[in-house]
Scaffold this motif. Structure first.
Motif, PDB file in Angstrom:
ATOM      1  N   TRP A  61       0.831  -1.205   0.000  1.00 35.63           N
ATOM      2  CA  TRP A  61       0.000   0.000   0.000  1.00 35.63           C
ATOM      3  C   TRP A  61       0.863   1.251   0.000  1.00 35.63           C
ATOM      4  N   THR A  62       1.857   1.287   0.888  1.00 36.75           N
ATOM      5  CA  THR A  62       2.657   2.504   1.048  1.00 36.75           C
ATOM      6  C   THR A  62       3.600   2.756  -0.125  1.00 36.75           C
ATOM      7  N   THR A  63       3.853   1.739  -0.926  1.00 38.01           N
ATOM      8  CA  THR A  63       4.699   1.919  -2.107  1.00 38.01           C
ATOM      9  C   THR A  63       3.884   2.096  -3.383  1.00 38.01           C
ATOM     10  N   GLY A  64       2.567   2.059  -3.262  1.00 35.96           N
ATOM     11  CA  GLY A  64       1.711   2.296  -4.419  1.00 35.96           C
ATOM     12  C   GLY A  64       1.517   1.100  -5.324  1.00 35.96           C
ATOM     13  N   ILE A  65       1.864  -0.074  -4.861  1.00 34.65           N
ATOM     14  CA  ILE A  65       1.656  -1.285  -5.666  1.00 34.65           C
ATOM     15  C   ILE A  65       0.178  -1.664  -5.684  1.00 34.65           C
ATOM     16  N   SER A  66      -0.480  -1.484  -4.547  1.00 34.07           N
ATOM     17  CA  SER A  66      -1.909  -1.768  -4.440  1.00 34.07           C
ATOM     18  C   SER A  66      -2.526  -0.783  -3.456  1.00 34.07           C
ATOM     19  N   ILE A  67      -3.832  -0.872  -3.299  1.00 36.49           N
ATOM     20  CA  ILE A  67      -4.518   0.008  -2.340  1.00 36.49           C
ATOM     21  C   ILE A  67      -5.350  -0.853  -1.388  1.00 36.49           C
ATOM     22  N   PRO A  68      -5.611  -0.323  -0.205  1.00 34.57           N
ATOM     23  CA  PRO A  68      -6.421  -1.082   0.763  1.00 34.57           C
ATOM     24  C   PRO A  68      -7.862  -1.251   0.284  1.00 34.57           C
ATOM     25  N   THR A  69      -8.504  -2.297   0.783  1.00 37.68           N
ATOM     26  CA  THR A  69      -9.935  -2.478   0.523  1.00 37.68           C
ATOM     27  C   THR A  69     -10.694  -1.358   1.230  1.00 37.68           C
ATOM     28  N   ILE A  70     -11.951  -1.196   0.903  1.00 34.62           N
ATOM     29  CA  ILE A  70     -12.755  -0.153   1.535  1.00 34.62           C
ATOM     30  C   ILE A  70     -12.855  -0.387   3.043  1.00 34.62           C
ATOM     31  N   ASP A  71     -12.934  -1.642   3.472  1.00 34.34           N
ATOM     32  CA  ASP A  71     -12.962  -1.941   4.910  1.00 34.34           C
ATOM     33  C   ASP A  71     -11.677  -1.484   5.587  1.00 34.34           C
ATOM     34  N   ASN A  72     -10.553  -1.775   4.951  1.00 38.39           N
ATOM     35  CA  ASN A  72      -9.271  -1.367   5.524  1.00 38.39           C
ATOM     36  C   ASN A  72      -9.077   0.147   5.450  1.00 38.39           C
ATOM     37  N   LEU A  73      -9.565   0.782   4.382  1.00 35.03           N
ATOM     38  CA  LEU A  73      -9.496   2.247   4.306  1.00 35.03           C
ATOM     39  C   LEU A  73     -10.287   2.875   5.442  1.00 35.03           C
ATOM     40  N   TYR A  74     -11.458   2.310   5.726  1.00 36.06           N
ATOM     41  CA  TYR A  74     -12.271   2.828   6.821  1.00 36.06           C
ATOM     42  C   TYR A  74     -11.531   2.683   8.155  1.00 36.06           C
ATOM     43  N   ALA A  75     -10.973   1.507   8.392  1.00 38.73           N
ATOM     44  CA  ALA A  75     -10.229   1.276   9.637  1.00 38.73           C
ATOM     45  C   ALA A  75      -9.002   2.189   9.711  1.00 38.73           C
ATOM     46  N   LEU A  76      -8.300   2.362   8.606  1.00 38.26           N
ATOM     47  CA  LEU A  76      -7.131   3.255   8.587  1.00 38.26           C
ATOM     48  C   LEU A  76      -7.542   4.695   8.867  1.00 38.26           C
ATOM     49  N   SER A  77      -8.677   5.117   8.322  1.00 35.47           N
ATOM     50  CA  SER A  77      -9.128   6.487   8.572  1.00 35.47           C
ATOM     51  C   SER A  77      -9.436   6.685  10.051  1.00 35.47           C
ATOM     52  N   ARG A  78      -9.976   5.670  10.694  1.00 33.31           N
ATOM     53  CA  ARG A  78     -10.244   5.762  12.133  1.00 33.31           C
ATOM     54  C   ARG A  78      -8.939   5.779  12.922  1.00 33.31           C
ATOM     55  N   LEU A  79      -7.988   4.934  12.521  1.00 32.16           N
ATOM     56  CA  LEU A  79      -6.686   4.880  13.193  1.00 32.16           C
ATOM     57  C   LEU A  79      -5.945   6.209  13.065  1.00 32.16           C
ATOM     58  N   MET A  80      -5.983   6.793  11.867  1.00 32.23           N
ATOM     59  CA  MET A  80      -5.252   8.036  11.609  1.00 32.23           C
ATOM     60  C   MET A  80      -6.047   9.279  12.036  1.00 32.23           C
ATOM     61  N   LYS A  81      -7.345   9.057  12.369  1.00 35.03           N
ATOM     62  CA  LYS A  81      -8.231  10.166  12.758  1.00 35.03           C
ATOM     63  C   LYS A  81      -8.397  11.194  11.629  1.00 35.03           C
ATOM     64  N   VAL A  82      -8.593  10.663  10.421  1.00 34.70           N
ATOM     65  CA  VAL A  82      -8.852  11.484   9.244  1.00 34.70           C
ATOM     66  C   VAL A  82     -10.001  10.827   8.469  1.00 34.70           C
ATOM     67  N   SER A  83     -10.537  11.534   7.493  1.00 31.99           N
ATOM     68  CA  SER A  83     -11.589  10.935   6.661  1.00 31.99           C
ATOM     69  C   SER A  83     -10.953  10.023   5.612  1.00 31.99           C
ATOM     70  N   ILE A  84     -11.764   9.153   5.060  1.00 34.93           N
ATOM     71  CA  ILE A  84     -11.283   8.294   3.977  1.00 34.93           C
ATOM     72  C   ILE A  84     -10.823   9.160   2.806  1.00 34.93           C
ATOM     73  N   ASP A  85     -11.543  10.237   2.534  1.00 33.98           N
ATOM     74  CA  ASP A  85     -11.162  11.147   1.445  1.00 33.98           C
ATOM     75  C   ASP A  85      -9.774  11.739   1.660  1.00 33.98           C
ATOM     76  N   ASP A  86      -9.381  11.933   2.918  1.00 34.28           N
ATOM     77  CA  ASP A  86      -8.038  12.449   3.194  1.00 34.28           C
ATOM     78  C   ASP A  86      -6.959  11.432   2.842  1.00 34.28           C
ATOM     79  N   LEU A  87      -7.297  10.157   2.885  1.00 30.07           N
ATOM     80  CA  LEU A  87      -6.320   9.101   2.572  1.00 30.07           C
ATOM     81  C   LEU A  87      -6.190   8.844   1.064  1.00 30.07           C
ATOM     82  N   ILE A  88      -7.275   9.041   0.340  1.00 29.35           N
ATOM     83  CA  ILE A  88      -7.302   8.692  -1.079  1.00 29.35           C
ATOM     84  C   ILE A  88      -6.917   9.892  -1.941  1.00 29.35           C
ATOM     85  N   CYS A  89      -6.046   9.656  -2.905  1.00 28.78           N
ATOM     86  CA  CYS A  89      -5.655  10.686  -3.866  1.00 28.78           C
ATOM     87  C   CYS A  89      -6.067  10.237  -5.259  1.00 28.78           C
TER      88      CYS A  89
END
Length: 93
Positions: A61-89
């Motif tokens: 994920w961090t090297t841009g080879i793949s992206i997290p699933t929507i479930d993992n994006l949601y969990a990451l947004s909660r962990l990072m305390k940001v919105s999913i939109d803040d994580l996705i470019c």
């Protein structure tokens, strides 16, 4: 037929004045990496938080080879305390 697809897409874009968003995996990975660094989190920390089988998933994920699933994006947004939109470019095309 690719010509028909291009024509159809052009009609949709013109009708709705909307361009279909495409996630930029590399930029999204860079953003995820930045949030992790700001919070002092390692790939292993994220792997354990999400209950992933291997740390290579987070590395991909961090090297841009793949992206997290929507479930993992949601969990990451909660962990990072940001919105999913803040994580996705999105890329511009």
């Amino acid at each position: 037929n690719i010509g028909l697809y291009v024509l159809y897409r052009a009609v949709v874009v013109n009708k709705w004045d909307f361009e279909y968003p495409v996630i930029d995996k590399r930029k999204t990975g860079d953003t995820l990496k930045r949030y992790m660094q700001e919070r002092g989190l390692t790939d292993r920390d994220v792997q354990e938080y999400l209950g992933l089988a291997c740390v290579q998933t987070v590395y991909r994920w961090t090297t841009g080879i793949s992206i997290p699933t929507i479930d993992n994006l949601y969990a990451l947004s909660r962990l990072m305390k940001v919105s999913i939109d803040d994580l996705i470019c999105c890329s511009k095309h």
